[in-house]
Design an enzyme around this catalytic site. Structure first.
Site, PDB file in Angstrom:
ATOM      1  N   ASP A  53      36.411  33.066  31.672  1.00 60.37           N
ATOM      2  CA  ASP A  53      37.503  32.351  31.018  1.00 60.37           C
ATOM      3  C   ASP A  53      37.857  31.064  31.764  1.00 60.37           C
ATOM      4  O   ASP A  53      37.379  30.819  32.875  1.00 60.37           O
ATOM      5  CB  ASP A  53      38.753  33.237  30.955  1.00 60.37           C
ATOM      6  CG  ASP A  53      38.530  34.513  30.170  1.00 60.37           C
ATOM      7  OD1 ASP A  53      37.715  34.488  29.230  1.00 60.37           O
ATOM      8  OD2 ASP A  53      39.168  35.530  30.500  1.00 60.37           O
ATOM      9  N   TYR A 111      33.876  42.301  39.007  1.00 61.40           N
ATOM     10  CA  TYR A 111      34.876  41.241  39.112  1.00 61.40           C
ATOM     11  C   TYR A 111      35.856  41.600  40.220  1.00 61.40           C
ATOM     12  O   TYR A 111      36.118  42.780  40.475  1.00 61.40           O
ATOM     13  CB  TYR A 111      35.649  41.085  37.801  1.00 61.40           C
ATOM     14  CG  TYR A 111      34.947  40.284  36.737  1.00 61.40           C
ATOM     15  CD1 TYR A 111      35.197  38.918  36.586  1.00 61.40           C
ATOM     16  CD2 TYR A 111      34.040  40.880  35.870  1.00 61.40           C
ATOM     17  CE1 TYR A 111      34.566  38.178  35.597  1.00 61.40           C
ATOM     18  CE2 TYR A 111      33.401  40.151  34.880  1.00 61.40           C
ATOM     19  CZ  TYR A 111      33.674  38.798  34.752  1.00 61.40           C
ATOM     20  OH  TYR A 111      33.043  38.060  33.773  1.00 61.40           O
TER      21      TYR A 111
END
Length: 247
Positions: A53, A111
Site C-alpha cells: 500500500d 510482514y
C-alpha cells in the site's frame, strides 16, 4: 524471451504504493521507468508478488521481469538499473527463472509492523509508528492478537470496496502473529500466504485500541465473522514493512 526474478528493497514513504498509477508516484512506476531507460525500446513487463500500500516499505519485494531479449551480464544490468533508480529504491539481486514461474504463488509472506514506545527518533520515524501511551506490555498485546490467528473472514478488516469483494475472497488464513521487543522497538510479525489491502494495518489499529480498552475481544471476534460494520481503526502505514517472501 527471458524471465528474471528481481528482489527489491524500498522506502515507501514518498510513494503511493507498488501498483503503477497514472497520476501518482509508485514503486512499480519508477522501476518501469528505470528499466525503460536501460533497455531502451525493447518490450518488457513487470509483475510484483505483493501489492504494498501507499507509504509501506519492503526489504524483500519480489518482481517478475519478462523481456524480449537475452541479457548476458546480470550484474551489470543490476548496476545500471540501480543507477537509474531513486536512492529510495534498490535492486538487491537478479536471477533467471523459468518461463512458467508464477510470481503470485508465494508459499508465505512475512510482514512486520514496528512501534516505538520508548522515545522519538528523527532518523527512524519514517519506518515506525510512535506509541505515546507508555511502554507496551508485550504479553498483553500478544494475547489480544491471538484472536486474529487462523482462518477468518477479514472483510471488515480490509480496504476492499463492495465491488472488489465480488471477485476477491476475503477469507484468509494468518498462520502466526508474534510480538517481540527488539532494540527497544516493538515488532509485530505476521505470517501468511496472502493478505488483503489494509488488512494488517487494520488488525494492528484494532488490536492497539483493544489494548487501551476501547474495543472488546468479543467485538473483534464478531467482526471476524464478516458481518456488521468496519471498526474505524487503521494503523499508520509508516510502521509496516514487507520483510520476506518465500516460494
Amino acid at each position: 524471451m527471458m524471465s528474471l526474478l528481481l528482489t527489491l528493497a524500498y522506502d515507501g514513504s514518498d510513494y503511493s504504493g507498488w501498483v503503477i498509477q497514472k497520476k501518482h508516484l509508485t514503486i512499480q512506476g519508477e522501476l518501469n521507468k528505470a528499466i525503460k531507460n536501460v533497455i531502451k525500446n525493447n518490450d518488457f513487463k513487470t509483475i510484483g508478488s505483493s501489492k504494498t500500500d501507499a507509504h509501506v516499505h519492503a526489504s524483500d519485494q519480489k518482481v517478475l521481469l519478462t523481456i524480449n531479449f537475452e541479457i548476458k551480464n546480470l550484474e551489470r544490468f543490476q548496476q545500471a538499473l540501480n543507477k537509474a533508480l531513486s536512492t529510495a529504491i534498490q535492486i538487491l539481486s537478479i536471477e533467471i527463472v523459468s518461463s512458467d514461474f508464477n510470481i503470485r504463488h508465494a508459499r508465505q509472506k512475512e510482514y512486520e509492523y514496528t512501534l516505538n514506545d520508548v522515545d522519538t527518533n528523527v532518523f527512524s520515524a519514517r519506518f515506525e509508528e510512535q506509541w505515546k501511551y507508555g511502554k507496551i506490555d508485550i504479553a498483553k498485546l500478544q494475547s489480544i492478537l491471538k484472536v486474529f490467528i487462523g482462518e477468518h473472514d477479514f472483510k471488515l478488516f480490509s480496504g476492499l470496496s463492495l465491488e472488489e469483494q465480488k471477485t476477491i475472497t476475503t477469507v484468509r488464513t494468518i498462520e502466526n502473529i508474534k510480538v517481540l521487543r527488539i532494540d527497544n522497538k516493538v515488532k509485530i510479525i505476521f505470517n501468511g500466504k496472502a493478505f488483503i489491502r489494509y488488512q494488517i494495518r487494520m488488525i494492528v489499529g484494532t488490536a492497539l485500541k483493544a489494548y487501551l480498552g476501547k474495543v472488546s475481544l468479543s467485538t473483534i471476534s464478531e467482526k471476524l465473522q464478516g458481518s456488521g460494520t468496519k471498526l474505524p481503526y487503521v494503523a499508520n502505514a509508516a510502521g509496516l514493512c514487507l520483510k520476506k517472501i518465500i516460494f
